[in-house]
Design a protein around this motif. Structure first.
Motif, short mmCIF file in Angstrom:
data_model
loop_
_atom_site.label_atom_id
_atom_site.label_comp_id
_atom_site.label_asym_id
_atom_site.label_seq_id
_atom_site.Cartn_x
_atom_site.Cartn_y
_atom_site.Cartn_z
N UNK A 39 28.58 149.65 74.07
CA UNK A 39 27.17 149.83 73.79
C UNK A 39 26.75 148.97 72.61
N UNK A 40 25.52 148.50 72.67
CA UNK A 40 24.96 147.70 71.58
C UNK A 40 23.91 146.76 72.12
N UNK A 41 23.53 145.81 71.29
CA UNK A 41 22.58 144.80 71.73
C UNK A 41 23.36 143.67 72.37
N UNK A 42 22.89 143.20 73.51
CA UNK A 42 23.66 142.25 74.33
C UNK A 42 23.21 140.82 74.13
N UNK A 43 24.18 139.94 74.27
CA UNK A 43 23.93 138.50 74.41
C UNK A 43 24.26 138.18 75.85
N UNK A 44 23.33 137.53 76.55
CA UNK A 44 23.52 137.23 77.96
C UNK A 44 24.35 135.96 78.09
N UNK A 45 25.39 136.03 78.92
CA UNK A 45 26.25 134.88 79.18
C UNK A 45 25.78 134.15 80.44
N UNK A 89 18.41 138.17 80.78
CA UNK A 89 18.00 138.12 79.38
C UNK A 89 16.71 138.88 79.14
N UNK A 90 15.76 138.75 80.06
CA UNK A 90 14.49 139.49 79.94
C UNK A 90 14.73 141.00 80.03
#
Length: 169
Positions: A39-45, A89-90
């Protein structure tokens, strides 16, 4: 002779500091999630992969076009892999993402069901026509196909087939 020591009250600042440390430790446990959870804020790969808190996560049940993959729309190539990454990402932007880990793949990614703002990210990607259903989400794929959304608006090579044909991309 026995001396008695008068117990001095601890300063309130010390109690405040202890309460702060305990509170931060509790928040850290919540932030990291439960075992089997990321869990957390994600960075999109890419269109089906995220990085959360230093861990790579692959969305369970879907396969999105690869980042450099092109699809066909209106007789012209369009960057469907980039479109898939942009859409994920959106969906994840500035939202807390909570993933329930189902498995670990050969790349050591946590294969997971992920939600952001109460939305199932895999479901939303398939509904947008920017991922194919692998396990589950078949109703969403049929709807996206019928509506001609995303990759269903033209021709495309399934992501797994594209990867086999373009190893090293």
């Amino acid at each position: 002779m026995i001396r008695s020591f008068r117990r001095l009250p601890l300063p309130l600042d010390l109690f405040g500091a202890i309460a702060l440390i305990v509170g931060l430790a509790w928040l850290a446990l919540l932030w990291r999630g439960e075992p089997g959870e990321v869990a957390g804020f994600a960075r999109v790969i890419d269109g089906d992969s995220l990085a959360i808190d230093g861990r790579d996560v692959r969305l369970f049940g879907i396969d999105a076009p690869e980042l450099h993959q092109l699809c066909e729309r209106g007789g012209r190539p369009w960057p469907c892999g980039e479109a898939a990454k942009r859409r994920l990402g959106e969906l994840a932007a500035s939202r807390f993402v909570r993933c329930t880990v189902r498995d670990t793949d050969r790349y050591r990614r946590a294969v997971s069901d992920c939600r952001a703002g109460g939305e199932d990210l895999g479901q939303r990607m398939v509904e947008a026509g920017l991922a194919v259903a692998e396990r589950g989400y078949f109703t969403a794929e049929v709807a996206a196909r019928a509506a001609g959304r995303g990759i269903w608006a033209g021709g495309f090579e399934r992501p797994a087939e594209w990867r086999r044909a373009h190893r090293g991309h």
